[in-house]
Design a protein around this motif. Structure first.
Motif: not given
Ligand SMILES: *Cc1c(COP(=O)(O)O)cnc(C)c1O
Length: 373
Positions: A320-335
């Motif tokens: 559960h983290a912001t940002s993107l494009g890394a080897v590790e998958s991340t996700m967040e609620r954008r609103a």
């Protein structure tokens, strides 16, 4: 003799560029933490004249985009250097869906009376083409963040423009491997090197690339005068990261397609957005302008913000983290991000990494199931 970017495939350029060729030199350009150099050659002071470490990064990314790059302290620093080119009273046209930092930068300048800002929907190609006739800066971001709408860059970048206008494309989500804005006719292509170029969530960096020599000099001058220089260790890490970009992206976008298809079928997902899905509103444009559909997915959940927050808390492999494009998958609620309140409240942006696809699906599916009960 080194190969030029036109002689070899981008995958080979990524690995071979940005290296010394003299016998005895280190194979990788090391981090050279120097502010000043002994006087007598062209390099005197690094803020003005660069460092070999920054130049290695600029050579790799510049060649990849068929232009010349200037590396900056962050993606936003590179973006600000483009805005820095505008005279007072300029007209800026921005997409309706775009990175919140860019929207913020444009709004700050507008509030101070420096310029005016208009917004056009990412997929309104006719709107963009007419904007090209009046704007001093046409700012595109495609695929967009976080709705992943794909702009018809081929048509927009070829449209007649106001003399001296800059057409800039934030190419962070596509990367130079999936999209080549300069080849379509854009003036500048931008990368937040923090994302796919670095690829490991361990640095901030930005790169502006152009094939217009005057614009390249102007961007470099802006870096010199504002001091938005890259960190030397960050530049070193970014070169190290970009070597594997092709492998990382190929793997991640293959997994992203699979996860998007499964999410779309999930009874608790109301909408899956991924340019590779035939149901995506700009799928046809994506097929034409992108080489690959990328590794970012966004999806809306039945049940609103609280449910989406629970899913973000319940994933165990995905972070559960912001940002993107890394080897590790991340996700967040954008609103939940300041300035992003206009988005669907349950929209989750998922940046797919290089983990095993089934492990990722099991993690997502279990987190959705656990949050529903
Ligand atoms: C992250 C990001 C930026 C800003 O880059 P920083 O390196 O955080 O300054 C700009 N545009 C897009 C599309 C991004 O994802």
């Amino acid at each position: 003799m080194k190969k030029s970017p036109s002689e070899i495939k981008p995958e080979s350029w990524l690995v071979s560029a940005g290296r010394a060729s003299e016998p005895g030199a280190p194979l990788n350009v090391p981090p050279i933490p120097a502010s000043n150099f002994i006087i007598g050659k062209e390099r005197v002071y690094s803020r003005d004249d660069g460092t070999p470490t920054w130049e290695a990064l600029e050579e790799v990314v510049g060649g990849l985009e068929s232009g010349k790059s200037v590396a900056f302290a962050s993606g936003m620093a590179a973006i600000a250097a483009v805005f820095d080119q505008l005279a007072v009273g300029a007209v800026i046209v921005l997409p309706d869906d775009c990175y919140q930092g860019v929207a913020g930068l444009a709004a700050e300048g507008a509030n101070k009376g420096r310029w005016s800002v208009q917004r056009v929907a990412v997929d309104d190609t006719a709107g963009w083409i007419s904007a090209c006739g009046v704007a001093d800066l046409v700012w595109l971001e495609s695929p967009s963040n976080p709705l992943l709408t794909v702009a018809d860059l081929e048509a927009i970048c070829a449209a007649p423009r106001k003399p001296g206008a800059i057409v800039a494309v934030d190419n962070t989500f596509a990367t130079p491997l999936n999209q080549q804005p300069l080849k379509f006719g854009a003036t500048v292509s931008l990368q937040s090197a923090t994302k796919f170029i670095g690829g490991h969530s361990d640095l901030l960096g930005g790169i502006a690339t152009t094939n217009d020599d005057a614009v390249w000099h102007a961007l470099k001058k802006s870096r010199e005068l504002t001091g938005a220089t890259p960190g030397v260790f960050e530049a070193f890490l970014a070169v190290r990261g970009v070597r594997t970009l092709a492998l990382r992206l190929q793997r991640a976008q293959q997994t992203a397609m699979l996860l998007a298809e499964r999410l779309e079928q999930h009874p608790l997902v109301t909408r899956a957005r991924y340019p590779g899905l035939p149901s995506h509103p700009t799928h046809a444009t994506a097929q034409r302008v992108l080489k690959g559909f990328g590794s970012i997915i966004s999806f809306d959940l039945r049940g609103g913000a609280e449910f989406a927050d629970a899913v973000c808390q319940n994933v165990r492999l995905i972070r559960h983290a912001t940002s993107l494009g890394a080897v590790e998958s991340t996700m967040e609620r954008r609103a939940a991000i300041p300035g992003q309140g206009h988005l669907p409240p349950s929209l989750i942006r998922l940046s797919v990494g290089i983990e095993d696809a089934d492990d990722l699906w099991n993690d997502l599916n279990s987190a959705i199931g656990a949050s529903a009960s």
